[in-house]
Every structure is written in structure tokens, then in C-alpha cells.
Write a protein that holds these residues in place. Structure first.
Motif, PDB file in Angstrom:
ATOM      1  N   SER A  65     -24.195  -7.348 -14.209  1.00 40.57           N
ATOM      2  CA  SER A  65     -24.659  -6.415 -13.194  1.00 40.57           C
ATOM      3  C   SER A  65     -23.611  -6.158 -12.136  1.00 40.57           C
ATOM      4  N   LYS A  66     -22.483  -6.852 -12.150  1.00 41.95           N
ATOM      5  CA  LYS A  66     -21.431  -6.664 -11.153  1.00 41.95           C
ATOM      6  C   LYS A  66     -20.872  -5.264 -11.131  1.00 41.95           C
ATOM      7  N   PRO A  67     -20.554  -4.587 -12.264  1.00 47.25           N
ATOM      8  CA  PRO A  67     -20.071  -3.216 -12.196  1.00 47.25           C
ATOM      9  C   PRO A  67     -21.081  -2.298 -11.542  1.00 47.25           C
ATOM     10  N   ALA A  68     -22.382  -2.521 -11.774  1.00 45.09           N
ATOM     11  CA  ALA A  68     -23.386  -1.670 -11.144  1.00 45.09           C
ATOM     12  C   ALA A  68     -23.329  -1.803  -9.639  1.00 45.09           C
ATOM     13  N   ILE A  69     -23.148  -3.012  -9.133  1.00 41.19           N
ATOM     14  CA  ILE A  69     -23.055  -3.210  -7.698  1.00 41.19           C
ATOM     15  C   ILE A  69     -21.820  -2.533  -7.155  1.00 41.19           C
ATOM     16  N   THR A  70     -20.707  -2.640  -7.840  1.00 41.14           N
ATOM     17  CA  THR A  70     -19.472  -2.008  -7.401  1.00 41.14           C
ATOM     18  C   THR A  70     -19.650  -0.505  -7.291  1.00 41.14           C
ATOM     19  N   ASN A  71     -20.303   0.124  -8.282  1.00 41.49           N
ATOM     20  CA  ASN A  71     -20.557   1.558  -8.212  1.00 41.49           C
ATOM     21  C   ASN A  71     -21.435   1.893  -7.015  1.00 41.49           C
ATOM     22  N   THR A  72     -22.417   1.057  -6.763  1.00 40.89           N
ATOM     23  CA  THR A  72     -23.296   1.294  -5.625  1.00 40.89           C
ATOM     24  C   THR A  72     -22.519   1.304  -4.325  1.00 40.89           C
ATOM     25  N   LEU A  73     -21.581   0.314  -4.159  1.00 39.83           N
ATOM     26  CA  LEU A  73     -20.837   0.216  -2.915  1.00 39.83           C
ATOM     27  C   LEU A  73     -19.887   1.381  -2.745  1.00 39.83           C
ATOM     28  N   SER A  74     -19.167   1.748  -3.789  1.00 36.56           N
ATOM     29  CA  SER A  74     -18.173   2.806  -3.682  1.00 36.56           C
ATOM     30  C   SER A  74     -18.822   4.160  -3.483  1.00 36.56           C
ATOM     31  N   LYS A 114     -18.439 -11.974   3.444  1.00 33.32           N
ATOM     32  CA  LYS A 114     -18.086 -13.141   2.635  1.00 33.32           C
ATOM     33  C   LYS A 114     -18.044 -12.788   1.158  1.00 33.32           C
ATOM     34  N   ALA A 115     -18.948 -11.940   0.725  1.00 35.20           N
ATOM     35  CA  ALA A 115     -18.956 -11.527  -0.675  1.00 35.20           C
ATOM     36  C   ALA A 115     -17.677 -10.775  -1.024  1.00 35.20           C
ATOM     37  N   VAL A 116     -17.224  -9.908  -0.117  1.00 36.58           N
ATOM     38  CA  VAL A 116     -15.971  -9.167  -0.353  1.00 36.58           C
ATOM     39  C   VAL A 116     -14.799 -10.138  -0.458  1.00 36.58           C
ATOM     40  N   PHE A 117     -14.790 -11.140   0.392  1.00 40.82           N
ATOM     41  CA  PHE A 117     -13.713 -12.132   0.358  1.00 40.82           C
ATOM     42  C   PHE A 117     -13.667 -12.843  -0.992  1.00 40.82           C
ATOM     43  N   HIS A 118     -14.829 -13.287  -1.477  1.00 40.32           N
ATOM     44  CA  HIS A 118     -14.859 -13.991  -2.762  1.00 40.32           C
ATOM     45  C   HIS A 118     -14.480 -13.054  -3.905  1.00 40.32           C
ATOM     46  N   GLU A 119     -14.872 -11.800  -3.819  1.00 37.61           N
ATOM     47  CA  GLU A 119     -14.502 -10.853  -4.874  1.00 37.61           C
ATOM     48  C   GLU A 119     -12.994 -10.633  -4.903  1.00 37.61           C
ATOM     49  N   GLN A 120     -12.359 -10.544  -3.738  1.00 38.03           N
ATOM     50  CA  GLN A 120     -10.911 -10.358  -3.672  1.00 38.03           C
ATOM     51  C   GLN A 120     -10.162 -11.556  -4.221  1.00 38.03           C
ATOM     52  N   HIS A 121     -10.787 -12.720  -4.200  1.00 33.78           N
ATOM     53  CA  HIS A 121     -10.162 -13.933  -4.721  1.00 33.78           C
ATOM     54  C   HIS A 121     -10.671 -14.282  -6.123  1.00 33.78           C
ATOM     55  N   SER A 122     -11.249 -13.284  -6.808  1.00 34.52           N
ATOM     56  CA  SER A 122     -11.678 -13.421  -8.211  1.00 34.52           C
ATOM     57  C   SER A 122     -12.772 -14.464  -8.405  1.00 34.52           C
ATOM     58  N   GLN A 123     -13.518 -14.763  -7.349  1.00 37.68           N
ATOM     59  CA  GLN A 123     -14.651 -15.689  -7.456  1.00 37.68           C
ATOM     60  C   GLN A 123     -15.918 -14.853  -7.626  1.00 37.68           C
ATOM     61  N   LEU A 124     -16.061 -14.296  -8.823  1.00 37.70           N
ATOM     62  CA  LEU A 124     -17.063 -13.263  -9.045  1.00 37.70           C
ATOM     63  C   LEU A 124     -18.498 -13.786  -8.997  1.00 37.70           C
ATOM     64  N   ASP A 125     -18.722 -14.984  -9.478  1.00 42.85           N
ATOM     65  CA  ASP A 125     -20.088 -15.524  -9.460  1.00 42.85           C
ATOM     66  C   ASP A 125     -20.602 -15.679  -8.032  1.00 42.85           C
ATOM     67  N   GLU A 126     -19.782 -16.269  -7.181  1.00 39.87           N
ATOM     68  CA  GLU A 126     -20.184 -16.444  -5.790  1.00 39.87           C
ATOM     69  C   GLU A 126     -20.291 -15.096  -5.085  1.00 39.87           C
ATOM     70  N   ALA A 127     -19.366 -14.168  -5.386  1.00 39.04           N
ATOM     71  CA  ALA A 127     -19.430 -12.837  -4.781  1.00 39.04           C
ATOM     72  C   ALA A 127     -20.723 -12.120  -5.162  1.00 39.04           C
ATOM     73  N   LEU A 128     -21.123 -12.210  -6.437  1.00 36.40           N
ATOM     74  CA  LEU A 128     -22.349 -11.561  -6.891  1.00 36.40           C
ATOM     75  C   LEU A 128     -23.568 -12.131  -6.190  1.00 36.40           C
TER      76      LEU A 128
END
Length: 465
Positions: A65-74, A114-128
């Protein structure tokens, strides 16, 4: 399904629910763009909140579901003044250009950050997980986040010239890291430099600082009557431990303690041969730490000269017994002492448990003569300590009736300098210990099975540098 595999799914392997959501969201985006083009006021799109809730639903715990969230944000980025009707979010703008968020939205924005920070550091599970939490708190958290980021950048662009934050990259011991440097210049042209986490704290301090009373009902304390120049002169005659304790009193004390002249004195006293190589420059050392003398003194390796390094060693030795059914085991304890001097001289003493540290330390001087006492030379390269030419100094009575003979062997040590915690430089670990033949220079390694690390113990009566 793991986050690593969800990003490489072929189109035919994509979950049907994700595909439906994406198509629905694309249709909503087209409707919003059409409304914006016609100049009409944007209205809430039916089903948008439902789609967002499905995107962040706890039931969809897989990373697909991560790509769906990314589309939502952009897709949800919009003008800074846009407000979604019917949403619980309240965003208003003050006359000075700063936004005011409701407490619930402010908390949601912080979680989103915080979610953006974890996503930038490739910590996708925590970011999601954090993205989902943020959207549960407020469905328009992404829009509020981007508005706040824009306003933060605008405030940084008009930041006063007296506070200049300079990003820099340093490499220490092979590790490259990004730091933030804060240069503060007051009305009297004194320079205060800080970097790293401390710079992040200082940039939020007010311009005019004073010593405030512990009780707000009382007046300002008399220390405010003392000029800053006099306070700085007092700080320059104190040791660094006392200065850091003073800095913990208040924000004004912290800023005063960062004066470059204070820490430049410590650095210039400490970092000279044999603490550094003969061809090494103090300027080059300080530049590794963003020209922050305080950080250089804390983080750059240096041997402590205001005390003694002590290693407490133990080993077991079997004894003899007249009874065959009884085994006797002896616990042998001994101490190693190392005292370093600014001129490159080092004292080494090996003593058994009959000589306790409280008895030995007052005696540990170059004039000492006892069994197990050695004098040699030391040097520091990076975080490695080299001790050479350790020559044993026998007791004076040992050669009272015999002719003095030179030693056939001397010893050398190689130790790793550590700091526990940061800035203490209070531990020495054995790397090597050799016996060297004086005649042919052959070095024979000695066993280190029973040797333990040296730990530093400060002696108040001993000067540091």
C-alpha cells in the motif's frame, strides 16, 4: 509481503484492491485539476476520505500500500491557502506569515514529519506505520505538512545575518557525516561557534539572554551586573569540567561557555607533540570539526595527563596440598599503572595486591625506585598509543654491593585509546606487548591472556597540560 518485494511487482501481480484504489484516485485528481482550472472553489470529493482511510487502514499492513500513499501525498499538494470544506483541519494565517495549527493537527504534522524522515532513510516499514497514524489523526495532514515546510523555508530565507547556519560534511576516523554549524556574533563582535546537535538547540535561543532567577517572583540575580567580558575571563581560568557545569545553569551560561577563546586555550595546550604528530597542524584538526574548538577538544583523541590509567588484573594459580582429596586454587590479583607526562615520558608500574592504588598513586613519580617500575616514552597517532623503551628502574639497594649492569631487555606497548562516554578518553585497551632484546632489537610478543583494560582515574593535585 515485505517492503523490498512490493516495489518490484509486475502489473499482472498487483493486488486488485490497490489497482482499484489507484484508478479511483486518478479520477479524483482529474476532477480537482479541472475545478482548479475553471477557477471554481474546490469542493470535497465524495469518497476521498474513504479512499484515504482505505490507504492507511490497519488491515492493509503489507508494504504494497506504500505506492498508494505516495500518490495520495504527491497529488494532494495545493495552494497554501486551500482549505478542505467539512474536514476537521483548521489552518489560518497570521499577519506575520506564520500558520497556526490546531493541537490535533500539529501532532499529526509531527508524526508525518517523522514518517518522511524514515522514508528518506529507506526505513519503509516504520514510515508506512507513521503515515497511517498521521492520516488517522487528520485526513489533511499532508497538506498542512507541506504548508509548514514552505513557511519554514521562507523564515530561513529571511533569517537575521547574526545567525548563520552553514551545512558541512566532515570525515573523522574514516566516517563521513553531515553536521550543522551555527555561528553567532553578538553586538560586541564576539564569536560563538557550535555544531552538531548543540547548534540545533542554540538556533532557537532568543537574541537577548540574561541570567534568570530560579523563582520568577524574584528580581534578576546580581550576576547580571557583571559584564560578559569579566565572566569570560573568569571562565578561561577554570577547568573544562567546571565550565560545562556552569553551562548547565541557564541559556545565557551555555552561550558564554561556547566562546571560542575558552576552548582555543584548551586545544592549544593539549594538542601538541606527542599528542599529535610533529607535522600535524592544530588548524587542520579544528577544521575537521567545523572550526568548533569545543567539539575538537571533546571528540579528537587525546591522552589524559591529569591522572593515572589503572588496570586491575586477575588470574588463577593452582596450589599444592598435602591432602590428595583437596585442591587448592589461588586467586592472584595485580595492578598495572600508567602515568603520562607532557614531555613524552611515561611511567609504568606493575605491583601486586599488597600495594593498593591509594598507596601507589602518591609515589608514582620519576624518582620512584622499586621492582616492576619502568620509565619509557609515549606518542599518540590517531587513537593508537605507542609506548617504547620501557626500561626497568631497580631499587637503589639492589646494586649497593654490586656493579650496576644495564638491562638486557626493554619493553614496548601498543594500546587503543577509547572514550566511555564521549569526551572522557578514559580507557586504554591492549593491542600488543613486546619484549625487545637490546643487542639485536628482536621483539618477542608477550601473552596478553591475563591483561585487562586500563581505566583512567583523575588525581586533583596533578596538572593536566
Amino acid at each position: 509481503m515485505s517492503a523490498g518485494t512490493s516495489d518490484i511487482l509486475a502489473p499482472e501481480q498487483e493486488p486488485a484492491e490497490l489497482a482499484r484504489f489507484r484508478e479511483q484516485w486518478k479520477a479524483e485528481v482529474r476532477e480537482r485539476r479541472a475545478a482548479a482550472t475553471s477557477g471554481a472553489q474546490t469542493q470535497p470529493v465524495p469518497g476521498a476520505n474513504t479512499a484515504a482511510e482505505r490507504a492507511i487502514s490497519p488491515a492493509r499492513s503489507d508494504a504494497s500500500s506504500k505506492p498508494a500513499i505516495t500518490n495520495t501525498l504527491s497529488a494532494s499538494r495545493g495552494p497554501a491557502t486551500h482549505v478542505v470544506a467539512g474536514a476537521p483541519t483548521v489552518i489560518t494565517h497570521a499577519s506575520h506569515g506564520q500558520s497556526h495549527l490546531s493541537p490535533n493537527l500539529a501532532h499529526a504534522v509531527e508524526v508525518y514529519r517523522k514518517a518522511v524522515f524514515h522514508e528518506q532513510h529507506s526505513q519503509l516499514d516504520e514510515a508506512l506505520r507513521l503515515y497511517r497514524q498521521a492520516f488517522r489523526l487528520d485526513a489533511n495532514v499532508d497538506r498542512a505538512y507541506f504548508i509548514e515546510e514552505q513557511r519554514t523555508q521562507e523564515r530561513s530565507a529571511i533569517q537575521p545575518a547574526s545567525h548563520k547556519k552553514v551545512p558541512s560534511t566532515v570525515s573523522v576516523n574514516g566516517v563521513t557525516r553531515d553536521v550543522q554549524k551555527l555561528e553567532v556574533q553578538d553586538s560586541k563582535n564576539r564569536s560563538f561557534v557550535a555544531s552538531g546537535f548543540l547548534a540545533q538547540v542554540l538556533k532557537n535561543f532568543p537574541e537577548n539572554l540574561v541570567f534568570e532567577p530560579e523563582d520568577e517572583k524574584e528580581g534578576l540575580p546580581p550576576i547580571n551586573l557583571i559584564p560578559d567580558e569579566l565572566l569570560l575571563q573568569i571562565l578561561r581560568i577554570l577547568d573544562y569540567t567546571t565550565i560545562e557545569r556552569f553551562a548547565a545553569v541557564s541559556r545565557k551560561a551555555r552561550v558564554l561557555s561556547l566562546d571560542s577563546a575558552i576552548w582555543r586555550d584548551f586545544v592549544q595546550l593539549a594538542y601538541k607533540p606527542p599528542q599529535i604528530a610533529d607535522d600535524e597542524s592544530i588548524t587542520n584538526i579544528v577544521e575537521l570539526y567545523s572550526s568548533d574548538y569545543r567539539r575538537a577538544y571533546i571528540e579528537h583523541p587525546r591522552l589524559r595527563l591529569d591522572g593515572v590509567y589503572i588496570a586491575v588484573c586477575h588470574y588463577m594459580r593452582m596450589g599444592s596440598s598435602e591432602n590428595a582429596w583437596v585442591n587448592v586454587t589461588h586467586l592472584i590479583t595485580y595492578h598495572r599503572y600508567l602515568r603520562f607526562f607532557p614531555n613524552g615520558q611515561v611511567l609504568s608500574l606493575l605491583a601486586n595486591d599488597e600495594w593498593q592504588p591509594q598507596t601507589v598513586i602518591p609515589m608514582l613519580k620519576p624518582s620512584l625506585r622499586m621492582k616492576g617500575f619502568y620509565i619509557g616514552n609515549w606518542s599518540l597517532s590517531g587513537s593508537t598509543v605507542y609506548i617504547t623503551n620501557l626500561d626497568e628502574k631497580h631499587p637503589s639497594h639492589a646494586h649497593a654491593t654490586t656493579e650496576l649492569q644495564p638491562n638486557k631487555y626493554f619493553f614496548q606497548m601498543t594500546l587503543a585509546l577509547r572514550s566511555r562516554p564521549l569526551g572522557r578518553w578514559n580507557k586504554l585497551d591492549f593491542i600488543g606487548y613486546d619484549s625487545v632484546n637490546v643487542e639485536d632489537g628482536e621483539a618477542v610478543p608477550l601473552p596478553l591472556k591475563n591483561e585487562r583494560s586500563f581505566w583512567f582515574s583523575k588525581v586533583k593535585s596533578w596538572a593536566g597540560y
